[in-house]
Design a protein around this motif. Structure first.
Motif, mmCIF file in Angstrom:
data_model
loop_
_atom_site.group_PDB
_atom_site.id
_atom_site.type_symbol
_atom_site.label_atom_id
_atom_site.label_comp_id
_atom_site.label_asym_id
_atom_site.label_seq_id
_atom_site.Cartn_x
_atom_site.Cartn_y
_atom_site.Cartn_z
ATOM 1 N N CYS A 91 107.722 62.423 90.026
ATOM 2 C CA CYS A 91 107.943 61.092 90.583
ATOM 3 C C CYS A 91 107.976 61.132 92.103
ATOM 4 C CB CYS A 91 109.253 60.530 90.032
ATOM 5 S SG CYS A 91 109.599 58.848 90.568
ATOM 6 N N ARG A 92 108.478 62.201 92.648
ATOM 7 C CA ARG A 92 108.587 62.339 94.091
ATOM 8 C C ARG A 92 107.263 62.751 94.732
ATOM 9 N NH1 ARG A 92 112.548 65.437 93.807
ATOM 10 N NH2 ARG A 92 111.461 67.433 93.984
ATOM 11 N N GLU A 93 106.492 63.589 94.040
ATOM 12 C CA GLU A 93 105.348 64.230 94.688
ATOM 13 C C GLU A 93 103.990 63.941 94.053
ATOM 14 O OE1 GLU A 93 106.356 68.309 94.347
ATOM 15 O OE2 GLU A 93 108.258 68.103 95.439
ATOM 16 N N ARG A 94 103.958 63.513 92.787
ATOM 17 C CA ARG A 94 102.681 63.414 92.075
ATOM 18 C C ARG A 94 102.611 62.120 91.263
ATOM 19 N NH1 ARG A 94 104.530 68.445 91.575
ATOM 20 N NH2 ARG A 94 105.363 68.044 89.481
ATOM 21 N N ARG A 95 102.486 61.023 91.975
ATOM 22 C CA ARG A 95 102.320 59.731 91.304
ATOM 23 C C ARG A 95 100.830 59.423 91.160
ATOM 24 N NH1 ARG A 95 106.574 58.708 95.022
ATOM 25 N NH2 ARG A 95 105.135 57.590 96.406
ATOM 26 N N CYS A 96 100.501 58.653 90.136
ATOM 27 C CA CYS A 96 99.098 58.365 89.842
ATOM 28 C C CYS A 96 98.964 56.960 89.266
ATOM 29 C CB CYS A 96 98.523 59.398 88.863
ATOM 30 S SG CYS A 96 99.362 59.451 87.245
ATOM 31 N N LEU A 97 97.723 56.524 89.108
ATOM 32 C CA LEU A 97 97.386 55.264 88.456
ATOM 33 C C LEU A 97 96.629 55.583 87.177
ATOM 34 C CD1 LEU A 97 95.986 53.334 91.560
ATOM 35 C CD2 LEU A 97 98.317 53.209 90.645
ATOM 36 N N ILE A 98 96.969 54.910 86.096
ATOM 37 C CA ILE A 98 96.289 55.117 84.821
ATOM 38 C C ILE A 98 95.581 53.816 84.454
ATOM 39 C CG2 ILE A 98 96.590 55.722 82.389
ATOM 40 C CD1 ILE A 98 99.066 57.341 83.224
ATOM 41 N N PRO A 99 94.253 53.775 84.559
ATOM 42 C CA PRO A 99 93.515 52.528 84.300
ATOM 43 C C PRO A 99 93.556 52.142 82.826
ATOM 44 C CG PRO A 99 92.188 54.089 85.592
ATOM 45 C CD PRO A 99 93.354 54.847 85.055
ATOM 46 N N ALA A 100 93.631 50.849 82.572
ATOM 47 C CA ALA A 100 93.599 50.310 81.214
ATOM 48 C C ALA A 100 92.999 48.920 81.249
ATOM 49 C CB ALA A 100 94.999 50.265 80.610
ATOM 50 N N SER A 101 92.377 48.535 80.156
ATOM 51 C CA SER A 101 91.896 47.157 80.005
ATOM 52 C C SER A 101 92.964 46.283 79.367
ATOM 53 C CB SER A 101 90.634 47.133 79.141
ATOM 54 O OG SER A 101 89.613 47.913 79.733
ATOM 55 N N VAL A 122 95.468 38.623 83.144
ATOM 56 C CA VAL A 122 95.004 37.237 83.231
ATOM 57 C C VAL A 122 93.763 37.160 84.115
ATOM 58 C CG1 VAL A 122 95.600 34.936 84.097
ATOM 59 C CG2 VAL A 122 97.262 36.247 82.764
ATOM 60 N N GLU A 123 93.756 37.947 85.177
ATOM 61 C CA GLU A 123 92.626 37.984 86.099
ATOM 62 C C GLU A 123 92.069 39.402 86.168
ATOM 63 O OE1 GLU A 123 93.783 36.486 89.876
ATOM 64 O OE2 GLU A 123 94.245 34.470 89.142
ATOM 65 N N GLY A 124 90.746 39.511 86.234
ATOM 66 C CA GLY A 124 90.116 40.815 86.362
ATOM 67 C C GLY A 124 89.975 41.530 85.034
ATOM 68 N N ASP A 125 89.441 42.747 85.108
ATOM 69 C CA ASP A 125 89.124 43.527 83.909
ATOM 70 C C ASP A 125 89.953 44.778 83.758
ATOM 71 O OD1 ASP A 125 86.956 41.769 83.254
ATOM 72 O OD2 ASP A 125 85.750 42.777 84.790
ATOM 73 N N VAL A 126 90.903 45.008 84.655
ATOM 74 C CA VAL A 126 91.607 46.284 84.615
ATOM 75 C C VAL A 126 93.070 46.107 85.001
ATOM 76 C CG1 VAL A 126 91.070 46.921 87.004
ATOM 77 C CG2 VAL A 126 91.473 48.723 85.323
ATOM 78 N N LEU A 127 93.915 46.892 84.341
ATOM 79 C CA LEU A 127 95.307 47.070 84.721
ATOM 80 C C LEU A 127 95.462 48.472 85.289
ATOM 81 C CD1 LEU A 127 97.065 45.670 81.520
ATOM 82 C CD2 LEU A 127 96.955 44.525 83.737
ATOM 83 N N ALA A 128 96.402 48.642 86.190
ATOM 84 C CA ALA A 128 96.716 49.967 86.719
ATOM 85 C C ALA A 128 98.164 50.282 86.367
ATOM 86 C CB ALA A 128 96.514 50.012 88.225
ATOM 87 N N PHE A 129 98.357 51.142 85.353
ATOM 88 C CA PHE A 129 99.706 51.576 85.004
ATOM 89 C C PHE A 129 100.225 52.525 86.082
ATOM 90 C CE2 PHE A 129 98.290 51.431 80.292
ATOM 91 C CZ PHE A 129 98.634 50.091 80.182
#
Length: 223
Positions: A91-101, A122-129
């Motif tokens: 959490c401190r050093e290695r955060r990321c985004l996980i794409p999802a529809s 609601v808008e767009g084609d992707v979520l970023a977890f």
């Protein structure tokens, strides 16, 4: 929690949306029923450019001798992620985004039947977890987990937890590309970010696949 999601965005579209350089071994798509322990595309900070790379969904702490030495850590709670030994360094050093529809969650009837719902932007084609990651084992295999938080207004009628979804403006802060505190980003989606609809029970099986899994339920006999 978040235990199943869909990712239908083509790789070249993900590269463009996240301004990331793709790895050569990304899992093929589209995928309508992504489950823990599978390889998933993940966006992490790089040198001059973000990287889109495959990771095992299910973070493996460094002290696990095998991937099954302890619980399957595919989610991390926002309230404790900075404190738990398995997650705090990531959490401190290695955060990321996980794409999802979109992602799935379930309600239950009085007789225990699981009824699936699909949540999408609601808008767009992707979520970023919001995610965290770390390498494991002698081969330094990358693994990841999705951050979850208390459910917001769109989610709370279905489940008490939801995955943290980040607005595009917050991606640089979460990835550590700009200075600032990332903890305030770990919150429920604001009203108007997510839409939901019921889907058929075929997705209750983790072996199911295909675009029909995310289609709105029409046959009311499937309840």
């Amino acid at each position: 929690m978040c235990g199943r999601y869909a990712l239908t965005l083509p790789q070249d579209a993900m590269v463009q949306v996240f301004a990331a350089a793709p790895a050569n071994d990304l899992p093929e798509g589209p995928r309508y029923n992504v489950c823990p322990t599978t390889q998933v595309p993940v966006v992490r900070a790089g040198g001059e450019r973000r990287a889109l790379v495959p990771m095992r969904w299910g973070l493996i702490p460094h002290w696990y001798k095998t991937p099954t030495d302890g619980p399957l850590l595919f989610n991390a709670r926002a309230e404790t992620v900075a404190e738990k030994p398995a997650f705090r360094a990531a959490c401190r050093e290695r955060r990321c985004l996980i794409p999802a529809s979109g992602f799935y969650e379930w309600t239950k009837t009085e007789d225990g039947t699981r009824l699936p719902w699909y949540f999408k932007p609601v808008e767009g084609d992707v979520l970023a977890f919001a995610g965290i990651w770390q390498d494991w084992g002698p081969e330094r295999a990358p693994t990841c987990a999705i951050i979850t938080c208390a459910a917001g207004p769109t989610m709370s009628e279905v489940h008490h937890r939801e995955p943290v979804t980040l607005a595009e403006a917050d991606w640089p802060l979460w990835l550590g590309e700009v200075e600032g505190k990332a903890a305030p980003l770990m919150r429920a989606a604001p009203e108007g970010r997510l839409a939901r609809h019921r889907v058929g029970r075929a997705v209750n099986s983790n072996r199911a696949e295909g675009p029909e899994l995310i289609e709105p339920l029409i046959d009311e006999d499937d309840v």
